[in-house]
Design a protein around this motif. Structure first.
Motif, PDB file in Angstrom:
ATOM      1  N   LEU A   3      -6.365  -9.919  -4.871  1.00  6.28           N
ATOM      2  CA  LEU A   3      -7.473 -10.631  -4.240  1.00  6.28           C
ATOM      3  C   LEU A   3      -7.214 -12.123  -4.076  1.00  6.28           C
ATOM      4  CD1 LEU A   3     -10.522  -8.976  -6.067  1.00  6.28           C
ATOM      5  CD2 LEU A   3      -9.665  -8.464  -3.778  1.00  6.28           C
ATOM      6  N   PHE A   4      -6.654 -12.765  -5.119  1.00  7.50           N
ATOM      7  CA  PHE A   4      -6.570 -14.228  -5.134  1.00  7.50           C
ATOM      8  C   PHE A   4      -5.149 -14.767  -5.236  1.00  7.50           C
ATOM      9  CE2 PHE A   4     -10.806 -13.177  -6.690  1.00  7.50           C
ATOM     10  CZ  PHE A   4     -11.592 -13.982  -5.877  1.00  7.50           C
ATOM     11  N   GLY A   5      -4.166 -13.891  -5.269  1.00 10.09           N
ATOM     12  CA  GLY A   5      -2.799 -14.352  -5.412  1.00 10.09           C
ATOM     13  C   GLY A   5      -2.383 -14.377  -6.872  1.00 10.09           C
ATOM     14  N   PRO A   6      -1.081 -14.333  -7.128  1.00 10.84           N
ATOM     15  CA  PRO A   6      -0.606 -14.211  -8.518  1.00 10.84           C
ATOM     16  C   PRO A   6      -0.876 -15.428  -9.379  1.00 10.84           C
ATOM     17  CG  PRO A   6       1.233 -14.555  -7.003  1.00 10.84           C
ATOM     18  CD  PRO A   6       0.020 -14.309  -6.151  1.00 10.84           C
ATOM     19  N   THR A   7      -0.856 -16.626  -8.798  1.00  4.61           N
ATOM     20  CA  THR A   7      -1.030 -17.822  -9.634  1.00  4.61           C
ATOM     21  C   THR A   7      -2.431 -17.925 -10.219  1.00  4.61           C
ATOM     22  OG1 THR A   7      -1.557 -19.141  -7.664  1.00  4.61           O
ATOM     23  CG2 THR A   7       0.735 -19.126  -8.395  1.00  4.61           C
ATOM     24  N   ALA A   8      -3.404 -17.330  -9.554  1.00  3.38           N
ATOM     25  CA  ALA A   8      -4.775 -17.391 -10.069  1.00  3.38           C
ATOM     26  C   ALA A   8      -4.918 -16.653 -11.393  1.00  3.38           C
ATOM     27  CB  ALA A   8      -5.743 -16.799  -9.042  1.00  3.38           C
ATOM     28  N   MET A   9      -4.040 -15.683 -11.647  1.00  2.00           N
ATOM     29  CA  MET A   9      -4.179 -14.886 -12.857  1.00  2.00           C
ATOM     30  C   MET A   9      -3.635 -15.580 -14.095  1.00  2.00           C
ATOM     31  SD  MET A   9      -5.910 -12.441 -11.894  1.00  2.00           S
ATOM     32  CE  MET A   9      -5.940 -11.605 -13.481  1.00  2.00           C
ATOM     33  N   ALA A  10      -2.844 -16.646 -13.935  1.00  2.00           N
ATOM     34  CA  ALA A  10      -2.309 -17.336 -15.116  1.00  2.00           C
ATOM     35  C   ALA A  10      -3.415 -17.980 -15.949  1.00  2.00           C
ATOM     36  CB  ALA A  10      -1.251 -18.352 -14.695  1.00  2.00           C
ATOM     37  N   PRO A  11      -4.293 -18.802 -15.375  1.00  2.48           N
ATOM     38  CA  PRO A  11      -5.381 -19.355 -16.209  1.00  2.48           C
ATOM     39  C   PRO A  11      -6.369 -18.296 -16.670  1.00  2.48           C
ATOM     40  CG  PRO A  11      -5.676 -19.999 -13.911  1.00  2.48           C
ATOM     41  CD  PRO A  11      -4.316 -19.384 -14.023  1.00  2.48           C
ATOM     42  N   ILE A  12      -6.623 -17.299 -15.821  1.00  2.00           N
ATOM     43  CA  ILE A  12      -7.508 -16.211 -16.241  1.00  2.00           C
ATOM     44  C   ILE A  12      -6.893 -15.462 -17.417  1.00  2.00           C
ATOM     45  CG2 ILE A  12      -8.433 -13.951 -15.560  1.00  2.00           C
ATOM     46  CD1 ILE A  12      -8.848 -15.092 -12.764  1.00  2.00           C
ATOM     47  N   GLY A  13      -5.601 -15.171 -17.317  1.00  2.89           N
ATOM     48  CA  GLY A  13      -4.914 -14.480 -18.410  1.00  2.89           C
ATOM     49  C   GLY A  13      -4.902 -15.291 -19.685  1.00  2.89           C
ATOM     50  N   LEU A  14      -4.794 -16.614 -19.571  1.00  2.00           N
ATOM     51  CA  LEU A  14      -4.818 -17.470 -20.758  1.00  2.00           C
ATOM     52  C   LEU A  14      -6.147 -17.339 -21.491  1.00  2.00           C
ATOM     53  CD1 LEU A  14      -3.631 -19.715 -22.542  1.00  2.00           C
ATOM     54  CD2 LEU A  14      -4.544 -21.375 -20.909  1.00  2.00           C
ATOM     55  N   VAL A  15      -7.244 -17.389 -20.752  1.00  2.00           N
ATOM     56  CA  VAL A  15      -8.565 -17.251 -21.369  1.00  2.00           C
ATOM     57  C   VAL A  15      -8.729 -15.872 -21.994  1.00  2.00           C
ATOM     58  CG1 VAL A  15     -11.049 -17.237 -20.929  1.00  2.00           C
ATOM     59  CG2 VAL A  15      -9.601 -18.948 -19.817  1.00  2.00           C
ATOM     60  N   VAL A  16      -8.305 -14.840 -21.256  1.00  2.00           N
ATOM     61  CA  VAL A  16      -8.413 -13.466 -21.747  1.00  2.00           C
ATOM     62  C   VAL A  16      -7.636 -13.294 -23.046  1.00  2.00           C
ATOM     63  CG1 VAL A  16      -7.685 -11.093 -21.270  1.00  2.00           C
ATOM     64  CG2 VAL A  16      -8.893 -12.406 -19.518  1.00  2.00           C
ATOM     65  N   LEU A  17      -6.383 -13.720 -23.055  1.00  4.45           N
ATOM     66  CA  LEU A  17      -5.539 -13.534 -24.239  1.00  4.45           C
ATOM     67  C   LEU A  17      -5.996 -14.397 -25.409  1.00  4.45           C
ATOM     68  CD1 LEU A  17      -2.035 -13.356 -22.531  1.00  4.45           C
ATOM     69  CD2 LEU A  17      -3.218 -11.504 -23.722  1.00  4.45           C
TER      70      LEU A  17
ATOM     71  N   LEU B   7       2.005 -10.670 -19.216  1.00  7.75           N
ATOM     72  CA  LEU B   7       0.761 -10.109 -18.694  1.00  7.75           C
ATOM     73  C   LEU B   7       0.262 -10.825 -17.446  1.00  7.75           C
ATOM     74  CD1 LEU B   7      -1.817  -8.222 -19.269  1.00  7.75           C
ATOM     75  CD2 LEU B   7      -2.796 -10.283 -20.278  1.00  7.75           C
ATOM     76  N   ALA B   8       0.240 -12.146 -17.472  1.00  8.59           N
ATOM     77  CA  ALA B   8      -0.476 -12.907 -16.449  1.00  8.59           C
ATOM     78  C   ALA B   8       0.427 -13.668 -15.486  1.00  8.59           C
ATOM     79  CB  ALA B   8      -1.435 -13.884 -17.125  1.00  8.59           C
ATOM     80  N   ILE B   9       1.740 -13.543 -15.644  1.00  9.38           N
ATOM     81  CA  ILE B   9       2.657 -14.195 -14.712  1.00  9.38           C
ATOM     82  C   ILE B   9       3.550 -13.156 -14.036  1.00  9.38           C
ATOM     83  CG2 ILE B   9       4.549 -15.848 -14.477  1.00  9.38           C
ATOM     84  CD1 ILE B   9       3.228 -17.440 -16.782  1.00  9.38           C
ATOM     85  N   VAL B  10       4.358 -12.455 -14.816  1.00  9.31           N
ATOM     86  CA  VAL B  10       5.248 -11.452 -14.219  1.00  9.31           C
ATOM     87  C   VAL B  10       4.447 -10.334 -13.558  1.00  9.31           C
ATOM     88  CG1 VAL B  10       7.006  -9.709 -14.689  1.00  9.31           C
ATOM     89  CG2 VAL B  10       7.146 -11.952 -15.793  1.00  9.31           C
ATOM     90  N   GLY B  11       3.485  -9.767 -14.286  1.00 12.68           N
ATOM     91  CA  GLY B  11       2.685  -8.675 -13.738  1.00 12.68           C
ATOM     92  C   GLY B  11       2.001  -9.025 -12.424  1.00 12.68           C
ATOM     93  N   PRO B  12       1.262 -10.132 -12.355  1.00 13.00           N
ATOM     94  CA  PRO B  12       0.603 -10.506 -11.101  1.00 13.00           C
ATOM     95  C   PRO B  12       1.565 -10.784  -9.948  1.00 13.00           C
ATOM     96  CG  PRO B  12      -0.473 -11.584 -12.925  1.00 13.00           C
ATOM     97  CD  PRO B  12       0.740 -10.924 -13.490  1.00 13.00           C
ATOM     98  N   PHE B  13       2.703 -11.424 -10.220  1.00 14.52           N
ATOM     99  CA  PHE B  13       3.654 -11.665  -9.134  1.00 14.52           C
ATOM    100  C   PHE B  13       4.219 -10.355  -8.600  1.00 14.52           C
ATOM    101  CE2 PHE B  13       3.609 -16.146 -10.214  1.00 14.52           C
ATOM    102  CZ  PHE B  13       3.879 -16.744  -8.991  1.00 14.52           C
ATOM    103  N   VAL B  14       4.462  -9.398  -9.484  1.00 16.29           N
ATOM    104  CA  VAL B  14       4.916  -8.076  -9.033  1.00 16.29           C
ATOM    105  C   VAL B  14       3.820  -7.403  -8.214  1.00 16.29           C
ATOM    106  CG1 VAL B  14       5.540  -5.753  -9.806  1.00 16.29           C
ATOM    107  CG2 VAL B  14       6.584  -7.761 -10.881  1.00 16.29           C
ATOM    108  N   ALA B  15       2.578  -7.468  -8.699  1.00 15.01           N
ATOM    109  CA  ALA B  15       1.463  -6.843  -7.984  1.00 15.01           C
ATOM    110  C   ALA B  15       1.313  -7.420  -6.585  1.00 15.01           C
ATOM    111  CB  ALA B  15       0.168  -7.022  -8.773  1.00 15.01           C
ATOM    112  N   ALA B  16       1.318  -8.741  -6.486  1.00 16.51           N
ATOM    113  CA  ALA B  16       1.147  -9.385  -5.180  1.00 16.51           C
ATOM    114  C   ALA B  16       2.309  -9.059  -4.249  1.00 16.51           C
ATOM    115  CB  ALA B  16       1.023 -10.897  -5.358  1.00 16.51           C
ATOM    116  N   GLY B  17       3.533  -9.074  -4.778  1.00 14.44           N
ATOM    117  CA  GLY B  17       4.695  -8.777  -3.957  1.00 14.44           C
ATOM    118  C   GLY B  17       4.714  -7.347  -3.453  1.00 14.44           C
TER     119      GLY B  17
END
Length: 225
Positions: free
Chosen positions: A79-93, A115-125
Motif C-alpha cells: 500500500l505505502f511502499g517498503p520504506t514506510a514499514m521501517a518506522p512502523i516495524g520499529l514501533v511494533v517490535l 521483519l521491517a526492511i528486507v521483508g517489505p522490500f521483497v513484498a513491494a518488489g
C-alpha cells in the motif's frame, strides 16, 4: 523471527541497529510526506500497522522445538511502499519487546532489519513485478506477502549464521541448519499469511476503493482483481 534478548554478540547487535537506522529515518520522512499530501490515507496506514502488530505478535510453536511468527508487513509495503514499514516495524517490535517479551531491546535492530526492511522490500518488489507481468491483484498480493514472510526468516537465519558459524562448515552450514529449523513450519505459515493478506486486501477493495485508487496500485489505470 524474533531473536531473543541478549542472544546476539554485542558487535552484531550494534551493527544491525546501525544498518537499520537510515531506513527508519527515511521511512519517517516518507510517511510524514505522504500523510501531509493525502491525509485521508491515515486510516489505511493504521490498518497496515495494526495488521503487522497482530500477526507478528502471534507466537506459533514449531515441531522443531523453535517457534514461528507471521510477519504482516506485506500489506503495508504494497500500500505505502517498503520504506514506510521501517518506522512502523520499529514501533511494533518495541511494543512486543516491552509488553509481550517477544524479541528484545538488544536485538531490536536485527529483528527490525529482517521483519521491517528486507521483508517489505521483497513484498513491494514481488508485487510490482507480478503486476508488470499482468498478474491479477489477488495473485500479486498473495505472492508478495508469502515471499516477504519467507525472506524475513531467511534473513534471520543468515543473521544467526553470521553470529554463530558452524565450527566445521562455517556460515553455509550454519545457515542451512537455521533455515532448516524454520522451514518446516514457516513454509505453510507463509502460504497462510499470503491468503490472509489477500482477504484483508479484498476487504479494503470493497470498503475503501477510492483510497486504493489514489495509491495507484498495479500497472493499469484501474484497480481491479
Amino acid at each position: 523471527m524474533h531473536i531473543m534478548e541478549g542472544f546476539l554478540p554485542v558487535e552484531h547487535a550494534v551493527g544491525w541497529s546501525l544498518a537499520a537506522l537510515p531506513f527508519v529515518a527515511y521511512g519517517v520522512h516518507s510517511v510524514n510526506q505522504r500523510i501531509k499530501q493525502q491525509p485521508e490515507l491515515r486510516m489505511l496506514l493504521g490498518v497496515a500497522a495494526a495488521f503487522s502488530f497482530v500477526l507478528s505478535a502471534l507466537k506459533l510453536p514449531s515441531v522443531t522445538g523453535s517457534s514461528s511468527h507471521p510477519t504482516g508487513t506485506g500489506l503495508g509495503a504494497i500500500l505505502f511502499g517498503p520504506t514506510a514499514m521501517a518506522p512502523i516495524g520499529l514501533v511494533v517490535l518495541l511494543f512486543q519487546a516491552l509488553l509481550l517479551a517477544h524479541g528484545g531491546l538488544t536485538t531490536l535492530g536485527a529483528n527490525l532489519f529482517s521483519l521491517a526492511i528486507v521483508g517489505p522490500f521483497v513484498a513491494a518488489g514481488v508485487f510490482r513485478a507480478a503486476r508488470a507481468c499482468s498478474a491479477s491483484l489477488t495473485i500479486s498480493v498473495f505472492l508478495a506477502a508469502s515471499l516477504a514472510n519467507l525472506m524475513t526468516y531467511l534473513t534471520t537465519a543468515g543473521q544467526l549464521a553470521l553470529a554463530f558459524p558452524d565450527p566445521a562448515g562455517g556460515f553455509i552450514a550454519a545457515f542451512a541448519k537455521f533455515a532448516g529449523i524454520f522451514a518446516i513450519t514457516q513454509i505453510p505459515l507463509a502460504i497462510t499469511e499470503g491468503l490472509l493478506t489477500v482477504l484483508i486486501f479484498n476487504a479494503l477493495l470493497r470498503f475503501n476503493p477510492q483510497e486504493l485508487k489514489q495509491l495507484k496500485l498495479g500497472a493499469g489505470p484501474k484497480v481491479q482483481t
